[in-house]
Design a protein around this motif. Structure first.
Motif, short mmCIF file in Angstrom:
data_model
loop_
_atom_site.label_atom_id
_atom_site.label_comp_id
_atom_site.label_asym_id
_atom_site.label_seq_id
_atom_site.Cartn_x
_atom_site.Cartn_y
_atom_site.Cartn_z
N PRO A 9 -1.62 5.46 -6.83
CA PRO A 9 -2.29 5.00 -8.05
C PRO A 9 -2.29 6.07 -9.14
O PRO A 9 -2.20 7.26 -8.87
CB PRO A 9 -3.72 4.72 -7.57
N GLY A 10 -2.38 5.59 -10.38
CA GLY A 10 -2.53 6.50 -11.50
C GLY A 10 -3.93 7.05 -11.57
O GLY A 10 -4.80 6.71 -10.76
N ARG A 11 -4.17 7.90 -12.57
CA ARG A 11 -5.47 8.56 -12.66
C ARG A 11 -6.61 7.56 -12.83
O ARG A 11 -7.63 7.65 -12.14
CB ARG A 11 -5.45 9.54 -13.84
N LEU A 12 -6.44 6.56 -13.71
CA LEU A 12 -7.50 5.58 -13.93
C LEU A 12 -7.77 4.77 -12.68
O LEU A 12 -8.93 4.55 -12.29
CB LEU A 12 -7.12 4.66 -15.10
N SER A 13 -6.70 4.32 -12.01
CA SER A 13 -6.87 3.53 -10.79
C SER A 13 -7.55 4.35 -9.70
O SER A 13 -8.37 3.83 -8.93
CB SER A 13 -5.51 3.04 -10.29
N THR A 14 -7.24 5.64 -9.65
CA THR A 14 -7.87 6.51 -8.66
C THR A 14 -9.36 6.63 -8.92
O THR A 14 -10.18 6.57 -7.99
CB THR A 14 -7.21 7.90 -8.69
N LEU A 15 -9.73 6.81 -10.18
CA LEU A 15 -11.15 6.92 -10.52
C LEU A 15 -11.90 5.63 -10.20
O LEU A 15 -13.04 5.65 -9.70
CB LEU A 15 -11.30 7.26 -12.01
N VAL A 16 -11.27 4.49 -10.49
CA VAL A 16 -11.90 3.20 -10.19
C VAL A 16 -12.09 3.04 -8.68
O VAL A 16 -13.15 2.63 -8.20
CB VAL A 16 -11.05 2.04 -10.75
N ALA B 263 -4.26 -3.87 8.66
CA ALA B 263 -3.06 -3.25 8.09
C ALA B 263 -2.53 -2.23 9.07
O ALA B 263 -3.22 -1.80 10.00
CB ALA B 263 -3.37 -2.60 6.75
N GLU B 264 -1.29 -1.85 8.82
CA GLU B 264 -0.65 -0.78 9.59
C GLU B 264 -0.03 0.19 8.59
O GLU B 264 0.86 -0.19 7.83
CB GLU B 264 0.41 -1.36 10.51
N LEU B 265 -0.54 1.41 8.59
CA LEU B 265 -0.14 2.36 7.56
C LEU B 265 0.57 3.57 8.17
O LEU B 265 0.03 4.22 9.08
CB LEU B 265 -1.37 2.87 6.79
N PRO B 266 1.77 3.88 7.70
CA PRO B 266 2.41 5.14 8.11
C PRO B 266 1.60 6.32 7.58
O PRO B 266 0.86 6.20 6.60
CB PRO B 266 3.79 5.08 7.44
N ALA B 267 1.76 7.47 8.22
CA ALA B 267 1.00 8.66 7.82
C ALA B 267 1.19 8.97 6.34
O ALA B 267 0.24 9.33 5.64
CB ALA B 267 1.42 9.86 8.67
N MET B 268 2.42 8.82 5.84
CA MET B 268 2.69 9.18 4.45
C MET B 268 1.97 8.27 3.44
O MET B 268 1.79 8.64 2.28
CB MET B 268 4.19 9.13 4.19
N ASP B 269 1.54 7.08 3.89
CA ASP B 269 0.89 6.13 2.98
C ASP B 269 -0.59 5.95 3.30
O ASP B 269 -1.22 5.02 2.80
CB ASP B 269 1.58 4.76 3.07
N SER B 270 -1.16 6.85 4.10
CA SER B 270 -2.55 6.66 4.55
C SER B 270 -3.53 7.48 3.72
O SER B 270 -4.49 8.05 4.25
CB SER B 270 -2.68 7.03 6.03
N ASP C 35 0.81 -1.21 0.00
CA ASP C 35 0.00 0.00 0.00
C ASP C 35 0.85 1.26 0.00
O ASP C 35 0.47 2.28 0.56
CB ASP C 35 -0.92 0.01 1.23
N ILE C 36 1.98 1.18 -0.62
CA ILE C 36 2.83 2.37 -0.69
C ILE C 36 2.86 2.97 -2.09
O ILE C 36 3.49 3.99 -2.32
CB ILE C 36 4.26 2.05 -0.22
N GLU C 37 2.17 2.31 -3.02
CA GLU C 37 2.13 2.83 -4.38
C GLU C 37 1.05 3.91 -4.50
O GLU C 37 -0.05 3.78 -3.95
CB GLU C 37 1.84 1.71 -5.38
#
Length: 679
Positions: A558-565, A588-595, A554-556
């Motif tokens: 997303p591109g524009r299409l993935s965001t819209l989906v 999951a455990e998410l750092p602030a930068m990846d939340s 969960d650190i990627e």
């Protein structure tokens, strides 16, 4: 024309006098981190002109990335080369530029906003064979050589006459020095102008500092203001609005601050009325006292460049009309990094932002002033933050004091209000403080989210040029859905509460100024996402029935299409039952930068860390709460769309009353009456 012994020039027209506009300065504490803001040993590597880049998005993105790249070679000035606040020694054959944030002359700002039409630069230089060269830049950033001079004997004083006429859109003046074979000393430099005799005397400022539970920081700032002998004549009163439990008077540094400021220091104790209540108290005291030309708002947790206060006052003195003069903010942890060079309120979205052709978080240590084209175009602004902002007393007397909104949007709303009344704001280069950066805070989702939402809507109702606030209502709805999908129920509830309070009208603002924060904090404690936990081990470990699909992390981004989906699927996920294991263990455990929301929407529960790195919170999906709040969200935004014109009328008609000194006097009465009784 002739020059009198006092320096007054007489002629057939009005008398003029010589006025110092700016002097060469060097760091007070010889901190190497700030050297790039005062002197520059790097070459100028100018970026590509945006007109050459063209309109292609790909080309723009590539150029923006290139502009951000460092051009620094790592050349350093030795601290011992700084001989005093104004004097610098150069090694043999060393070249350095004073084309820097604090030492270049912002010609276009003086050209646009003041009565000054010509300046004189005087440089005092010793060291046989040393050379001083004056340059200017135009709005598109390219530099032009103006004039140079050589030290013929042991030392020389060189004066350059420099017109401001070519700087209508932007540009700076500065000077470079090349040392001779035996080194050089730049003993000092001043930028002067001839001004009408009635502008000979400088104004004075009341410094208004609002503080809450930062006693040491505030006491050190007071000491810094009091110890600067050059600044002293410009200070009328330094007022500290004490609103905390940890008092500045109890700081170990306060006795010295009290000693150096003497009877110029006043500490005014009152309840916690937020930044707007603190600054309004300072504004009210300054207006009622009537002895200072300006009231200067300043945060308590800043490190100040005292010369910036002098420059702001000087610029205000010589402005064509009463003008708000703001300073810039540098990062106190990365001291050569500028937060923003000038901010506007985008009218359609009604959101504050760096001007469209500028950059935020700009590091002068990586790319100097002479290498960045965008810094040479004059930055015209709508407002300046009250971390450092000089307001003429006459402006306060005409347009009123701060809006009673606790925190957020008080400074930007005031700038818009003053602009509407004909008083511009200038974010003035060379006036600055170092401050904790906004990026290290989490104010978009914590208790401050209430004030962000409520006060933004109030400011838009007061000043939006669009009949229904432009994009405001639609964007607010979208953000509510985002927070709900991200399991941030406390944030969504606070934002909803903010909208309900806006609908109550403007006359409730003063009455709840001292109580709203307590109500908000008590209200949000019921939600797990608002319960901050310092020790991560106080929460269960991460467990899930199924592993991530194809092992994806969960650190990627997303591109524009993935965001819209993801945005389309997020509401549909709320129809699914909650996975049973997620009630006992976070998935999951998410750092602030990846939340980001696009990651949070995947889970039924998650441990999320806060931006400041001090704590974590447990987010848990609640479909029933989601449906209830979504229903209320739809209803209230429909109501805002329907009632916006009438609401705007109510707020605009009440603005003069709720920002008046008389209204604020009633709010301050519990503390001012107590003080008067004690006396």
């Amino acid at each position: 024309m002739s020059t009198t012994p006092t320096g007054t020039i007489t002629g057939t027209h009005e008398q003029t006098v010589t006025r110092l506009l700016q002097r060469q300065i060097l760091p007070v504490d010889r901190d190497t981190d700030v050297f790039p803001l005062y002197v520059d040993l790097e070459d100028a590597v100018l970026d590509t002109d945006r007109h050459d880049v063209g309109g292609s998005k790909a080309a723009k993105d590539l150029n923006n990335a290139a502009i951000r790249q460092s051009t620094s070679t790592g050349r350093k000035l030795h601290p011992d080369q700084i001989r005093s606040r104004t004097e610098l020694r150069l090694e043999p054959a060393q070249l350095l530029s004073f084309g820097t944030y604090f030492n270049a002359f912002p010609a276009s700002y003086w050209r646009r906003h003041t009565i000054v039409s010509d300046v004189e630069l005087t440089v005092r230089l010793s060291g046989a064979g040393s050379v001083v060269t004056v340059y200017k830049s135009m709005a598109r950033g390219h530099a032009q050589r103006v004039e140079s001079a050589v030290v013929e004997g042991e030392a020389g004083t060189f004066t350059f006459a420099l017109p401001l006429k070519p700087f209508v859109d932007g540009g700076w003046y500065w000077y470079d020095v090349v040392a001779g074979d035996h080194g050089a000393v730049v003993e000092g430099a001043e930028w002067n102008a001839q001004v009408p005799a009635d502008r000979a005397e400088h104004g004075t400022a009341d410094i208004c500092i609002t503080t809450m539970n930062r006693p040491d920081f505030c006491a050190k700032l007071l000491t810094q203001l009091g110890e600067d002998d050059v600044l002293a004549p410009y200070l009328d009163t330094v007022m500290v609005m004490e609103q905390g439990k940890d008092l500045v008077a109890d700081s170990e540094f306060f006795p010295h601050a009290e000693e150096v400021l003497g009877d110029r220091l006043r500490v005014l104790v009152q309840g916690n009325l937020g930044g707007s209540g603190g600054y309004a108290r300072g504004q009210l005291e300054s207006v009622r006292k009537g002895t200072a030309t300006y009231a200067l708002m300043m945060d308590d947790d800043v490190v100040c460049e005292p010369e910036g206060v002098i420059r702001a006052v000087t610029f205000g003195d010589l402005a064509k009309r009463p003008t708000i003069v703001g300073g810039h903010m540098f990062n106190i942890y990365n001291r050569s990094q500028l937060h923003s060079f000038g901010e506007i309120v985008q009218p359609w979205r009604f959101w504050w932002q760096t001007r469209l052709d500028g950059y935020s978080q700009w590091d002068f240590g990586a790319r100097n002033l002479r290498s960045a084209r965008w810094l040479h175009k004059r930055a015209d602004v709508d407002f300046n933050g009250w971390f450092m902002c000089l307001i003429p007393r006459v402006v306060l007397e005409e347009v009123g004091l701060s809006l009673p909104v606790f925190i957020k949007w008080d400074d930007s709303e005031f700038g818009l209000r003053a602009k509407q009344a004909g008083y511009p704001t200038v974010s003035f280069p060379g006036a600055a403080v170092w401050h904790v950066p906004w990026t290290d805070k989490n104010d978009g989702v914590d208790w401050q989210s209430y004030f962000h939402q409520r006060n933004r809507f109030i400011a838009a109702l007061l000043h939006s040029p669009y009949e229904r606030g432009g994009r405001m209502v639609r964007e607010s709805f979208n953000h509510q859905v985002k927070h709900l999908a991200s399991l941030q129920y406390s944030t969504a509830e606070l934002r909803h509460l903010a909208l309900e309070d806006v609908l109550r009208g403007p006359h409730a603002l003063h009455g709840e100024l001292g109580t709203k924060l307590g109500e908000i904090n008590a209200f949000r404690k019921q939600f797990t996402d608002a319960q901050l936990i310092e020790d991560r081990d106080d929460l269960p470990p991460v467990r899930r029935k199924k592993p991530p699909k194809k092992g994806k992390s969960d650190i990627e981004i997303p591109g524009r299409l993935s965001t819209l989906v993801a945005a389309g699927l997020a509401p549909l996920r709320q129809l699914r039952p909650v996975r049973e294991m997620s009630r006992q263990y976070p998935e999951a455990e998410l750092p602030a930068m990846d939340s980001g929301w696009f990651n949070l929407v995947k889970y039924d529960s998650a441990v999320v860390s806060m931006n400041d790195g001090s704590s974590v919170a447990l987010y848990q999906r609640d479909p029933a709460h989601y449906r209830d709040l979504m229903k209320r969200t739809v209803e209230i935004h429909r109501r805002f769309h329907r009632e916006w014109p009438e609401l705007a009328r109510q707020y605009r008609e009440a603005l003069g009353e709720i920002t008046s000194p008389e209204a604020w006097e009633k709010t301050f009465a519990p503390w001012t009456e107590q003080r008067d009784g004690d006396e």
